[in-house]
Design an enzyme around this catalytic site. Structure first.
Site, PDB file in Angstrom:
ATOM      1  N   ARG A  64       0.780  -1.249   0.000  1.00  0.00           N
ATOM      2  CA  ARG A  64       0.000   0.000   0.000  1.00  0.00           C
ATOM      3  C   ARG A  64       0.807   1.294   0.000  1.00  0.00           C
ATOM      4  O   ARG A  64       0.266   2.344  -0.328  1.00  0.00           O
ATOM      5  CB  ARG A  64      -0.968   0.019   1.198  1.00  0.00           C
ATOM      6  CG  ARG A  64      -1.890  -1.194   1.318  1.00  0.00           C
ATOM      7  CD  ARG A  64      -2.672  -1.460   0.065  1.00  0.00           C
ATOM      8  NE  ARG A  64      -3.704  -2.471   0.256  1.00  0.00           N
ATOM      9  CZ  ARG A  64      -4.380  -3.046  -0.714  1.00  0.00           C
ATOM     10  NH1 ARG A  64      -4.108  -2.713  -1.978  1.00  0.00           N
ATOM     11  NH2 ARG A  64      -5.298  -3.950  -0.475  1.00  0.00           N
ATOM     12  N   ASN A  94       0.185  -1.350  -7.530  1.00  0.00           N
ATOM     13  CA  ASN A  94      -1.014  -0.496  -7.476  1.00  0.00           C
ATOM     14  C   ASN A  94      -1.038   0.391  -6.236  1.00  0.00           C
ATOM     15  O   ASN A  94      -1.904   0.292  -5.369  1.00  0.00           O
ATOM     16  CB  ASN A  94      -2.290  -1.337  -7.571  1.00  0.00           C
ATOM     17  CG  ASN A  94      -2.401  -2.386  -6.480  1.00  0.00           C
ATOM     18  OD1 ASN A  94      -1.414  -2.788  -5.865  1.00  0.00           O
ATOM     19  ND2 ASN A  94      -3.614  -2.849  -6.235  1.00  0.00           N
ATOM     20  N   HIS A 232      -3.259 -15.802  -8.497  1.00  0.00           N
ATOM     21  CA  HIS A 232      -4.420 -16.239  -7.708  1.00  0.00           C
ATOM     22  C   HIS A 232      -5.463 -17.042  -8.507  1.00  0.00           C
ATOM     23  O   HIS A 232      -6.630 -16.635  -8.624  1.00  0.00           O
ATOM     24  CB  HIS A 232      -5.079 -15.066  -6.996  1.00  0.00           C
ATOM     25  CG  HIS A 232      -5.262 -13.804  -7.800  1.00  0.00           C
ATOM     26  ND1 HIS A 232      -5.776 -13.780  -9.071  1.00  0.00           N
ATOM     27  CD2 HIS A 232      -4.997 -12.509  -7.481  1.00  0.00           C
ATOM     28  CE1 HIS A 232      -5.826 -12.529  -9.502  1.00  0.00           C
ATOM     29  NE2 HIS A 232      -5.354 -11.736  -8.553  1.00  0.00           N
ATOM     30  N   ASP A 305      -1.471 -13.019  -1.815  1.00  0.00           N
ATOM     31  CA  ASP A 305      -2.256 -11.858  -2.245  1.00  0.00           C
ATOM     32  C   ASP A 305      -2.644 -11.020  -1.026  1.00  0.00           C
ATOM     33  O   ASP A 305      -3.784 -10.553  -0.910  1.00  0.00           O
ATOM     34  CB  ASP A 305      -3.491 -12.283  -3.029  1.00  0.00           C
ATOM     35  CG  ASP A 305      -4.164 -11.124  -3.766  1.00  0.00           C
ATOM     36  OD1 ASP A 305      -3.586 -10.008  -3.784  1.00  0.00           O
ATOM     37  OD2 ASP A 305      -5.270 -11.321  -4.302  1.00  0.00           O
TER      38      ASP A 305
END
Length: 426
Positions: A64, A94, A232, A305
């Protein structure tokens, strides 16, 4: 500084070693591995009854930072990794700003050097800003220290753009980690399509949402010669297509997350968004296929993940409006042992292969082996320890787990990075 690990069950997939050994570490490297080592050491860890395996490597985490530090930081995520037995992790791109330039890759690595007890292998975005329009300079990011490309969290829906990215990746020997969800088929979806979604009045996410992009990108990987890694995997179709692609000579690897081989859509309590993730929990036949894929070597790696969110982002009374994702670094080992090793789906040696050796091979890094001369990245696990998962003890900022209160076996006892004990259970 000398560290000695005594009488542990050493599990090294590279050499097929599975036996009781001592390991001597000096100046951050393994200097001796033998049935009994007499040399003295500054620190001794008695590993009797424990697994001693190459440091675990997680190919798929979300830390993050920068931009969303209220969810997680590189420091807290790395602390969670160390507590979970991981000596290396791959943070996805991201963030805000997106990790899409050499400068951002260097920023992640520098921050890691300052605050992380584990190795960081940053992943760069496939396209600038994760917009799916213009491919990034993969060669420049690789030169800066990038380990792979991924648009994870999104799919590059323009097949021509993705093909260009795969061509660039193939030319520069870069693995592309693929988030397989068709954005158009996905619209409005909240959980796996079927009776559960229907009963709750939710739009379902069908198998095709994943399988369509999996098929498309396997074909593009075959055409370009790129190394495609399926993130995933959640459907039986993905496992079947991965098997066929490998038989066809496509350079393909795949991963599965513990939640997808442990839970089904039927396990979701009404309204509990700690069970909401992307891709969603599927049905029992998918779980069976994923386990078979792991057992048969079709699925190469187990990744978490790890996706922390704030409490507010996971407690909206409308299930569909909650963020996707769960934390996973601190529960992975116990779930693998409880759901795969104890029932006989994987041997302990195969567990080490899926969580360390194969991830290192996929990244092309010198790790994942217990070998004289190699850096001493080592994970020590008590496979028989029984405990109840308590989210309030997590080192991660995230508390969004569907496994709170679950009784499991397997506890990380120590995590060693470059010969330094960075986590030790009390």
């Amino acid at each position: 500084m000398r560290l000695k690990i005594t009488q542990g069950r050493v599990l090294d997939p590279a050499s097929k070693t599975d036996g009781i050994y001592d390991i001597l570490v000096e100046d951050g490297r393994i200097v001796k591995l033998d049935t009994q080592i007499e040399e003295e050491a500054d620190q001794v860890i008695d590993a009797s009854g424990f697994y001693v395996m190459p440091g675990l490597i997680d190919l798929h985490v979300h830390f993050r930072e920068p931009g969303f530090e209220y969810k997680e930081t590189i420091a807290t995520g790395s602390a969670a990794a160390a507590k979970g037995g991981f000596t290396g992790v791959c943070p996805m791109a991201n963030t805000n700003p997106v990790v899409d330039t050499p400068e951002m890759i260097r920023w992640i690595l520098k921050k890691g050097e300052e605050v992380s007890p584990v190795h960081l292998y940053p992943i760069g975005a496939v396209t600038y800003g994760l917009k799916g329009e213009q491919i990034t300079d993969a060669a420049a990011m690789k030169a800066a220290g990038m380990c792979a490309l991924s648009e994870d969290g999104k799919t590059v829906m323009d097949a021509r753009v993705y093909r260009d990215a795969l061509r660039q990746a193939a030319a520069n020997d870069i693995v592309v980690m693929d988030h397989c969800e068709d954005a158009n088929l996905l619209k409005g979806g909240a959980m796996h399509a079927g009776k559960k979604a229907d009963s709750l009045g939710l739009i379902g996410i069908s198998h095709a949402v994943e399988d369509v992009i999996t098929a498309r990108d396997i074909l593009l990987a075959k055409e370009t010669g790129a190394h495609l890694h399926l993130c995933h995997c959640s459907t039986a179709g993905s496992v079947r297509m991965a098997r066929e692609a490998k038989e066809d000579g496509v350079h393909l690897t795949a991963e599965v997350c513990p939640h997808h081989f442990t839970l089904t859509v039927e396990d979701i309590p009404e309204g509990d968004a700690n069970f909401k993730m992307a891709p969603p929990l599927r049905d029992a036949a998918d779980v069976q296929a994923l386990k078979e894929g792991l057992r048969d070597g079709i699925i190469d790696a187990i990744s978490t993940d790890h996706a922390p969110h704030s409490v507010e982002e996971k407690t909206n009374p409308e299930f569909v409006k909650n963020a996707n994702g769960i934390v996973g670094l601190e529960t992975a080992v116990s779930l693998v042992i409880s759901e795969l090793v104890e029932p006989g789906w994987l041997t302990p040696l195969q567990m080490a292969e899926k969580m360390s050796y194969r991830p290192a091979q996929i990244l092309g890094i010198e790790a994942g082996e217990l070998k004289v001369g190699r850096a001493a990245d080592i994970t020590i696990i008590d496979p028989s320890a029984e405990y109840v998962i308590d989210k309030n003890t997590f080192a991660s900022k995230g508390r969004n787990t569907p496994f709170h209160g679950r009784k499991v076996h397997g506890r990380v006892m120590a995590t060693i990075v470059d010969g330094k004990v960075v986590y030790q259970a009390e």
